[in-house]
Scaffold this motif. Sequence first.
Motif, PDB file in Angstrom:
ATOM      1  N   LEU A   1       0.814  -1.215   0.000  1.00  0.00           N
ATOM      2  CA  LEU A   1       0.000   0.000   0.000  1.00  0.00           C
ATOM      3  C   LEU A   1       0.850   1.268   0.000  1.00  0.00           C
ATOM      4  O   LEU A   1       0.310   2.365  -0.126  1.00  0.00           O
ATOM      5  CB  LEU A   1      -0.942   0.022   1.212  1.00  0.00           C
ATOM      6  CG  LEU A   1      -1.878  -1.171   1.389  1.00  0.00           C
ATOM      7  CD1 LEU A   1      -2.811  -0.933   2.567  1.00  0.00           C
ATOM      8  CD2 LEU A   1      -2.668  -1.453   0.122  1.00  0.00           C
ATOM      9  N   ALA A   2       2.161   1.116   0.131  1.00  0.00           N
ATOM     10  CA  ALA A   2       3.054   2.290   0.214  1.00  0.00           C
ATOM     11  C   ALA A   2       4.362   1.987  -0.500  1.00  0.00           C
ATOM     12  O   ALA A   2       5.445   2.037   0.084  1.00  0.00           O
ATOM     13  CB  ALA A   2       3.309   2.659   1.669  1.00  0.00           C
ATOM     14  N   LEU A   3       4.267   1.677  -1.796  1.00  0.00           N
ATOM     15  CA  LEU A   3       5.444   1.296  -2.577  1.00  0.00           C
ATOM     16  C   LEU A   3       6.181   2.525  -3.105  1.00  0.00           C
ATOM     17  O   LEU A   3       5.559   3.478  -3.564  1.00  0.00           O
ATOM     18  CB  LEU A   3       5.023   0.412  -3.752  1.00  0.00           C
ATOM     19  CG  LEU A   3       4.461  -0.971  -3.389  1.00  0.00           C
ATOM     20  CD1 LEU A   3       3.859  -1.628  -4.618  1.00  0.00           C
ATOM     21  CD2 LEU A   3       5.548  -1.857  -2.790  1.00  0.00           C
ATOM     22  N   SER A   4       7.503   2.466  -3.078  1.00  0.00           N
ATOM     23  CA  SER A   4       8.315   3.534  -3.659  1.00  0.00           C
ATOM     24  C   SER A   4       8.822   3.150  -5.045  1.00  0.00           C
ATOM     25  O   SER A   4       9.547   3.905  -5.686  1.00  0.00           O
ATOM     26  CB  SER A   4       9.510   3.845  -2.751  1.00  0.00           C
ATOM     27  OG  SER A   4      10.309   2.688  -2.565  1.00  0.00           O
ATOM     28  N   GLY A   5       8.444   1.983  -5.510  1.00  0.00           N
ATOM     29  CA  GLY A   5       8.796   1.453  -6.820  1.00  0.00           C
ATOM     30  C   GLY A   5       7.961   0.199  -7.026  1.00  0.00           C
ATOM     31  O   GLY A   5       6.753   0.216  -6.804  1.00  0.00           O
ATOM     32  N   GLY A   6       8.589  -0.870  -7.430  1.00  0.00           N
ATOM     33  CA  GLY A   6       7.889  -2.143  -7.594  1.00  0.00           C
ATOM     34  C   GLY A   6       8.778  -3.274  -7.145  1.00  0.00           C
ATOM     35  O   GLY A   6       9.906  -3.074  -6.684  1.00  0.00           O
ATOM     36  N   ALA A   7       8.272  -4.498  -7.292  1.00  0.00           N
ATOM     37  CA  ALA A   7       9.058  -5.673  -6.922  1.00  0.00           C
ATOM     38  C   ALA A   7       8.490  -6.895  -7.626  1.00  0.00           C
ATOM     39  O   ALA A   7       7.289  -6.958  -7.915  1.00  0.00           O
ATOM     40  CB  ALA A   7       9.049  -5.879  -5.410  1.00  0.00           C
ATOM     41  N   PHE A   8       9.371  -7.843  -7.898  1.00  0.00           N
ATOM     42  CA  PHE A   8       8.943  -9.183  -8.257  1.00  0.00           C
ATOM     43  C   PHE A   8       9.119 -10.031  -7.013  1.00  0.00           C
ATOM     44  O   PHE A   8      10.183 -10.018  -6.393  1.00  0.00           O
ATOM     45  CB  PHE A   8       9.768  -9.742  -9.415  1.00  0.00           C
ATOM     46  CG  PHE A   8       9.410  -9.128 -10.740  1.00  0.00           C
ATOM     47  CD1 PHE A   8       8.296  -9.562 -11.436  1.00  0.00           C
ATOM     48  CD2 PHE A   8      10.185  -8.112 -11.283  1.00  0.00           C
ATOM     49  CE1 PHE A   8       7.957  -8.993 -12.653  1.00  0.00           C
ATOM     50  CE2 PHE A   8       9.856  -7.539 -12.501  1.00  0.00           C
ATOM     51  CZ  PHE A   8       8.725  -7.980 -13.188  1.00  0.00           C
ATOM     52  N   ILE A   9       8.073 -10.744  -6.637  1.00  0.00           N
ATOM     53  CA  ILE A   9       8.141 -11.566  -5.442  1.00  0.00           C
ATOM     54  C   ILE A   9       7.838 -13.018  -5.818  1.00  0.00           C
ATOM     55  O   ILE A   9       7.118 -13.287  -6.783  1.00  0.00           O
ATOM     56  CB  ILE A   9       7.176 -11.073  -4.348  1.00  0.00           C
ATOM     57  CG1 ILE A   9       5.716 -11.262  -4.775  1.00  0.00           C
ATOM     58  CG2 ILE A   9       7.455  -9.612  -4.000  1.00  0.00           C
ATOM     59  CD1 ILE A   9       4.703 -10.954  -3.666  1.00  0.00           C
ATOM     60  N   THR A  10       8.397 -13.921  -5.052  1.00  0.00           N
ATOM     61  CA  THR A  10       8.118 -15.341  -5.239  1.00  0.00           C
ATOM     62  C   THR A  10       7.218 -15.799  -4.112  1.00  0.00           C
ATOM     63  O   THR A  10       7.585 -15.707  -2.929  1.00  0.00           O
ATOM     64  CB  THR A  10       9.413 -16.162  -5.263  1.00  0.00           C
ATOM     65  OG1 THR A  10      10.260 -15.673  -6.312  1.00  0.00           O
ATOM     66  CG2 THR A  10       9.116 -17.640  -5.528  1.00  0.00           C
ATOM     67  N   VAL A  11       6.016 -16.239  -4.476  1.00  0.00           N
ATOM     68  CA  VAL A  11       5.006 -16.667  -3.509  1.00  0.00           C
ATOM     69  C   VAL A  11       4.609 -18.097  -3.834  1.00  0.00           C
ATOM     70  O   VAL A  11       4.109 -18.374  -4.934  1.00  0.00           O
ATOM     71  CB  VAL A  11       3.752 -15.760  -3.554  1.00  0.00           C
ATOM     72  CG1 VAL A  11       2.727 -16.211  -2.520  1.00  0.00           C
ATOM     73  CG2 VAL A  11       4.118 -14.309  -3.326  1.00  0.00           C
ATOM     74  N   ASP A  12       4.856 -18.998  -2.887  1.00  0.00           N
ATOM     75  CA  ASP A  12       4.488 -20.402  -3.079  1.00  0.00           C
ATOM     76  C   ASP A  12       5.012 -20.922  -4.418  1.00  0.00           C
ATOM     77  O   ASP A  12       4.335 -21.657  -5.144  1.00  0.00           O
ATOM     78  CB  ASP A  12       2.970 -20.584  -2.988  1.00  0.00           C
ATOM     79  CG  ASP A  12       2.414 -20.133  -1.642  1.00  0.00           C
ATOM     80  OD1 ASP A  12       3.111 -20.336  -0.634  1.00  0.00           O
ATOM     81  OD2 ASP A  12       1.307 -19.581  -1.608  1.00  0.00           O
TER      82      ASP A  12
END
Length: 205
Positions: free
Chosen positions: A77-88
Amino acid sequence: MNVTAVEPFSADELLDRLRAVRLRGFPDVRPYADAQLELRSVDPDALAPPQRYVLAEGVQTMRDLRVALAPHGLDPLALSGGAFITVDGDRIPVIPPIVEESHEPDGRVTDVIADGLHRVYAARTLGLPITVILARNLPREYPYYALALPDGWSGVTELTELPDGFQKKTYRNPDNYKSLFRQYNELFPGVQEQRKRSNPTHLRA
């Protein structure tokens, strides 16, 4: 929800990628190429929803994601950019909601939520601001493909599933509404989730 990896990227990279987004019906058009783009923290109530529903499961997923990312120092809810995340085991993008300045047929100018309605709705139910990508000065001939709801958030219903025949949005061009669709998945694979087709048959093109 088990987050095993987080790969952040900067606001500059995020906005540069967004400038390359294409339209489904006009593949040579990039509506954000020359737009004014910025990250801004806003009150969810100040944003205009174009969609008549959210799915309760999707809203809960946003809340669960926020809890899962907290140990990694990331707040969706308070990103300063983005990210790729690995979930399950799945690698998915996490970016701020995309909001466009929209000129409505009745003369209103609104900030319509082009992507990320469930995230904005989740922030709203938590009473929190949310950081969005705000796009202004887009080409008027290629507006967002759906209109802002005239009654705002009061026109959004939380559903457990989409019923058949439920019209999700009011489209600018009902005869070819997908032509103005923004293809975010081309640059952020997985950010646009395919949901059940529920529109009335005349809108299922």
